[in-house]
Design a protein around this motif. Structure first.
Motif, short mmCIF file in Angstrom:
data_model
loop_
_atom_site.label_atom_id
_atom_site.label_comp_id
_atom_site.label_asym_id
_atom_site.label_seq_id
_atom_site.Cartn_x
_atom_site.Cartn_y
_atom_site.Cartn_z
N GLY A 90 2.25 49.25 -6.01
CA GLY A 90 3.07 50.44 -6.20
C GLY A 90 4.56 50.13 -6.16
N ILE A 91 4.97 49.34 -5.18
CA ILE A 91 6.38 48.97 -5.06
C ILE A 91 6.81 48.13 -6.26
CG2 ILE A 91 8.02 47.56 -3.75
CD1 ILE A 91 7.46 50.25 -2.47
N SER A 92 5.93 47.25 -6.70
CA SER A 92 6.27 46.40 -7.84
C SER A 92 6.47 47.22 -9.11
CB SER A 92 5.16 45.36 -8.04
OG SER A 92 5.56 44.40 -9.00
N TYR A 93 5.59 48.19 -9.34
CA TYR A 93 5.74 49.03 -10.53
C TYR A 93 6.92 50.00 -10.39
CZ TYR A 93 1.65 47.55 -13.16
OH TYR A 93 0.75 46.83 -13.91
N ARG A 94 7.19 50.44 -9.17
CA ARG A 94 8.38 51.28 -8.96
C ARG A 94 9.63 50.49 -9.31
NH1 ARG A 94 10.20 53.05 -3.01
NH2 ARG A 94 11.27 51.04 -3.16
N THR A 95 9.68 49.24 -8.85
CA THR A 95 10.81 48.37 -9.17
C THR A 95 10.89 48.13 -10.68
OG1 THR A 95 10.52 47.29 -7.03
CG2 THR A 95 11.89 46.15 -8.66
N SER A 96 9.73 47.95 -11.30
CA SER A 96 9.68 47.73 -12.74
C SER A 96 10.23 48.94 -13.50
CB SER A 96 8.24 47.46 -13.18
OG SER A 96 8.16 47.18 -14.56
N ALA A 97 9.93 50.14 -12.99
CA ALA A 97 10.46 51.36 -13.62
C ALA A 97 11.97 51.45 -13.44
CB ALA A 97 9.77 52.58 -13.02
N GLU A 98 12.46 51.04 -12.28
CA GLU A 98 13.91 51.04 -12.05
C GLU A 98 14.60 50.04 -12.97
OE1 GLU A 98 14.52 52.18 -7.42
OE2 GLU A 98 13.44 50.33 -7.79
N LEU A 99 13.96 48.90 -13.19
CA LEU A 99 14.50 47.92 -14.13
C LEU A 99 14.51 48.48 -15.55
CD1 LEU A 99 12.77 44.69 -12.76
CD2 LEU A 99 15.24 45.12 -12.79
N ALA A 100 13.45 49.22 -15.88
CA ALA A 100 13.37 49.82 -17.22
C ALA A 100 14.48 50.84 -17.44
CB ALA A 100 12.00 50.48 -17.40
N LYS A 101 14.87 51.52 -16.38
CA LYS A 101 15.96 52.49 -16.48
C LYS A 101 17.24 51.83 -16.97
CE LYS A 101 18.78 55.60 -13.62
NZ LYS A 101 19.02 56.13 -12.24
N VAL A 102 17.47 50.60 -16.54
CA VAL A 102 18.70 49.88 -16.88
C VAL A 102 18.53 49.02 -18.13
CG1 VAL A 102 20.38 48.18 -16.05
CG2 VAL A 102 19.37 49.82 -14.45
N MET A 103 17.37 48.34 -18.24
CA MET A 103 17.18 47.35 -19.30
C MET A 103 16.20 47.79 -20.38
SD MET A 103 17.04 44.00 -16.81
CE MET A 103 17.31 42.86 -18.17
#
Length: 366
Positions: A90-103
């Motif tokens: 869950g934390i990994s995908y949350r981080t992935s979504a945050e990265l997607a917001k920027v990149m």
């Protein structure tokens, strides 16, 4: 990620905040590594760039559960393992979504958007141990709240609430974030007693030394687990000694310094036997011409055709019975199991169950 490092033996609590931070950090590191990796073919490289798959995982689950005093094959263990897995993913995908917001999300996200978000929602439902899932014929194993510590369950559900919410808004930078690998090699480098998600395969192991020879050691989780379950230090020492042995002939029943001297062994030869038996699987393995030398065996009255015969048994030849050898062996080399150990309570045996039977007398296994 070595789970054992996040468990505090003094409080009996898993450092969730530290674990979440580690998962978040390594998701970012692995995302960066996609651009740095080399691939065996153009097709594999293209897929890696299109989907940006990662492989964050953990190891040493079995060791951590043992130290916690929780049997690997129990509902409590499955509850904890489920929550830890849910937090990591869950934390990994949350981080992935945050990265997607920027990149931006991975290139193939939009054409897989509905399917991926459905998978993410089902993950969240599993964290809540829901009764109904989206388009699944086989119901997944959810986290049973009854068997999972409340603080772990709360972290798991929050991680997935955030992962789904952010993913629906920004997508995900990575199509896959986590995987539970066997970690057979890297686990040793990480100083793990157990690999991946697996239980221990044996309580006592032989480690090969870089300078030659072997070192016999008990799973280091065993003393910690006994301590955590309230055993006194002298009781722990006795249980460990029962498993790994004394590593010396001094004080052993039947076959000891005195009886060996009476059989004709010199002090220097007994020292050789003591040095060799510390890492031996059985005491019979050290009573040979290669360890003692021809001069010793000839002085004891034996001929080359005897001591160069691999089926010949020196201990039997000098008058020790099978029963005496067995008793001495258990004392010196250990039983390789905690079954039958002094002081160990019967109800605690499941905590130390392994994937295989341990030693000659061990009967329990998962």
């Amino acid at each position: 990620v070595n789970l054992r490092r996040f468990y505090d033996e003094t409080t009996n609590i898993i450092d969730v905040e530290g674990f979440e931070y580690t998962c978040r950090l390594w998701t970012a590191v692995l995302e960066i590594s996609v651009l740095m990796a080399q691939f065996p073919s153009r097709e594999v490289a293209q897929l890696s760039y299109d989907y940006r798959t990662l492989g964050l995982g953990y190891a040493n689950l079995g060791s951590m559960l043992m130290v916690m005093g929780i049997p690997y094959d129990s509902e409590e263990a499955r509850g904890i393992a489920g929550a830890i897995s849910a937090i990591m993913t869950g934390i990994s995908y949350r981080t992935s979504a945050e990265l997607a917001k920027v990149m931006g999300p991975f290139p193939k996200f939009e054409e897989n958007r509905e399917a991926m978000l459905r998978v993410m929602r089902n993950h969240r439902l599993a964290a809540y141990d829901a009764d109904e899932y989206e388009n699944l014929e086989i119901k997944p194993q959810g986290i049973k709240a009854k068997y999972c510590p409340d603080y772990l369950l709360k972290s798991a559900t929050k991680a997935w609430d955030d992962a789904v919410q952010l993913g629906e808004k920004y997508g995900y930078r990575n199509a896959q974030a986590t995987v539970i690998a066997p970690t057979g090699t890297i686990g040793l480098v990480m100083d793990c007693d157990t690999t991946g998600v697996e239980p221990d395969f044996a309580l006592v192991k032989f480690k090969k030394l870089s300078g030659g020879g072997y070192f016999k050691i008990i799973n280091q989780s065993v003393p910690a687990a006994l301590r955590n379950m309230g055993y006194a230090e002298r009781e722990i020492d006795s249980i460990v000694k029962y498993a790994v042995g004394a590593g010396t002939f001094a004080g052993a029943p039947h076959i000891n310094h005195q009886t060996l001297s009476e059989k004709g062994f010199f002090a220097e030869e007994i020292k050789k036997l003591d040095a060799a038996v510390a890492s031996a699987f059985e005491i019979g393995f050290v009573f040979n011409v290669y360890n003692l030398g021809e001069e010793c065996l000839q002085r004891l009255g034996f001929q080359p055709e005897q001591y160069y015969n691999f089926e010949w048994n020196l201990l039997e030849a000098i008058g020790f019975s099978d029963g005496e050898i067995a008793e001495a062996n258990d004392y010196i080399c250990g039983t390789m199991t905690v079954e039958g150990a002094p002081y160990l309570k019967k109800e605690h045996l499941p905590v130390f169950d392994c994937a295989n039977k341990c030693g000659k007398i061990g009967e329990r296994y998962i």
